[in-house]
Design a protein around this motif. Structure first.
Motif, PDB file in Angstrom:
ATOM      1  N   SER A  46       0.846  -1.179   0.000  1.00 47.22           N
ATOM      2  CA  SER A  46       0.000   0.000   0.000  1.00 47.22           C
ATOM      3  C   SER A  46       0.891   1.242   0.000  1.00 47.22           C
ATOM      4  CB  SER A  46      -0.898   0.009   1.234  1.00 47.22           C
ATOM      5  OG  SER A  46      -1.548   1.256   1.347  1.00 47.22           O
TER       6      SER A  46
ATOM      7  N   LYS B 133      -0.092   4.364   0.337  1.00 50.72           N
ATOM      8  CA  LYS B 133      -0.510   5.243   1.428  1.00 50.72           C
ATOM      9  C   LYS B 133       0.134   4.825   2.741  1.00 50.72           C
ATOM     10  CE  LYS B 133      -4.980   6.784  -0.277  1.00 50.72           C
ATOM     11  NZ  LYS B 133      -6.427   6.789  -0.031  1.00 50.72           N
ATOM     12  N   ARG B 134       0.178   3.509   2.968  1.00 46.80           N
ATOM     13  CA  ARG B 134       0.774   2.990   4.202  1.00 46.80           C
ATOM     14  C   ARG B 134       2.273   3.256   4.215  1.00 46.80           C
ATOM     15  NH1 ARG B 134      -1.455   1.768   8.371  1.00 46.80           N
ATOM     16  NH2 ARG B 134      -1.899  -0.172   9.344  1.00 46.80           N
TER      17      ARG B 134
ATOM     18  N   SER C 151      -1.829   6.708   6.153  1.00 44.97           N
ATOM     19  CA  SER C 151      -2.770   5.949   6.988  1.00 44.97           C
ATOM     20  C   SER C 151      -2.518   6.196   8.469  1.00 44.97           C
ATOM     21  CB  SER C 151      -2.653   4.461   6.691  1.00 44.97           C
ATOM     22  OG  SER C 151      -3.005   4.193   5.364  1.00 44.97           O
TER      23      SER C 151
ATOM     24  N   LYS D 254      -3.648   9.763   9.435  1.00 44.32           N
ATOM     25  CA  LYS D 254      -5.102   9.851   9.558  1.00 44.32           C
ATOM     26  C   LYS D 254      -5.578   9.233  10.866  1.00 44.32           C
ATOM     27  CE  LYS D 254      -7.768   9.004   6.019  1.00 44.32           C
ATOM     28  NZ  LYS D 254      -8.337   8.410   4.808  1.00 44.32           N
ATOM     29  N   THR D 255      -4.971   8.111  11.241  1.00 50.16           N
ATOM     30  CA  THR D 255      -5.328   7.444  12.491  1.00 50.16           C
ATOM     31  C   THR D 255      -5.018   8.330  13.694  1.00 50.16           C
ATOM     32  OG1 THR D 255      -4.897   5.293  11.498  1.00 50.16           O
ATOM     33  CG2 THR D 255      -4.933   5.382  13.893  1.00 50.16           C
TER      34      THR D 255
ATOM     35  N   THR E 264     -13.200   8.044   8.287  1.00 49.40           N
ATOM     36  CA  THR E 264     -13.874   7.260   7.255  1.00 49.40           C
ATOM     37  C   THR E 264     -15.324   7.695   7.143  1.00 49.40           C
ATOM     38  OG1 THR E 264     -14.558   5.534   8.796  1.00 49.40           O
ATOM     39  CG2 THR E 264     -12.424   5.241   7.717  1.00 49.40           C
TER      40      THR E 264
END
Length: 56
Positions: free
Chosen positions: A10, A12-13, A18, A21-22, A33
């Motif tokens: 991924s 984004k990862r 990610s 965002k978390t 989300t």
């Protein structure tokens, strides 16, 4: 493009989007989300009508 079983990638990862965002979601207590935001809004509306108090 063939996929290797058990291996995924991924972008984004890898970049760290990610995780960022978390972190934001946890600090602000606002989900990032669409589904999470809808659940939070729906719960708030139901709590207004039922008179339940917010849990901490």
């Amino acid at each position: 493009m063939s996929r290797v079983r058990g291996l995924s990638f991924s972008l984004k990862r890898a970049i760290g989007i990610s995780g960022l965002k978390t972190k934001i979601a946890r600090k602000t207590r606002i989900p990032t989300t669409k589904g999470g935001l809808e659940r939070k809004i729906g719960r708030g509306i139901l709590n207004l009508f039922t008179g339940r108090k917010k849990r901490k």
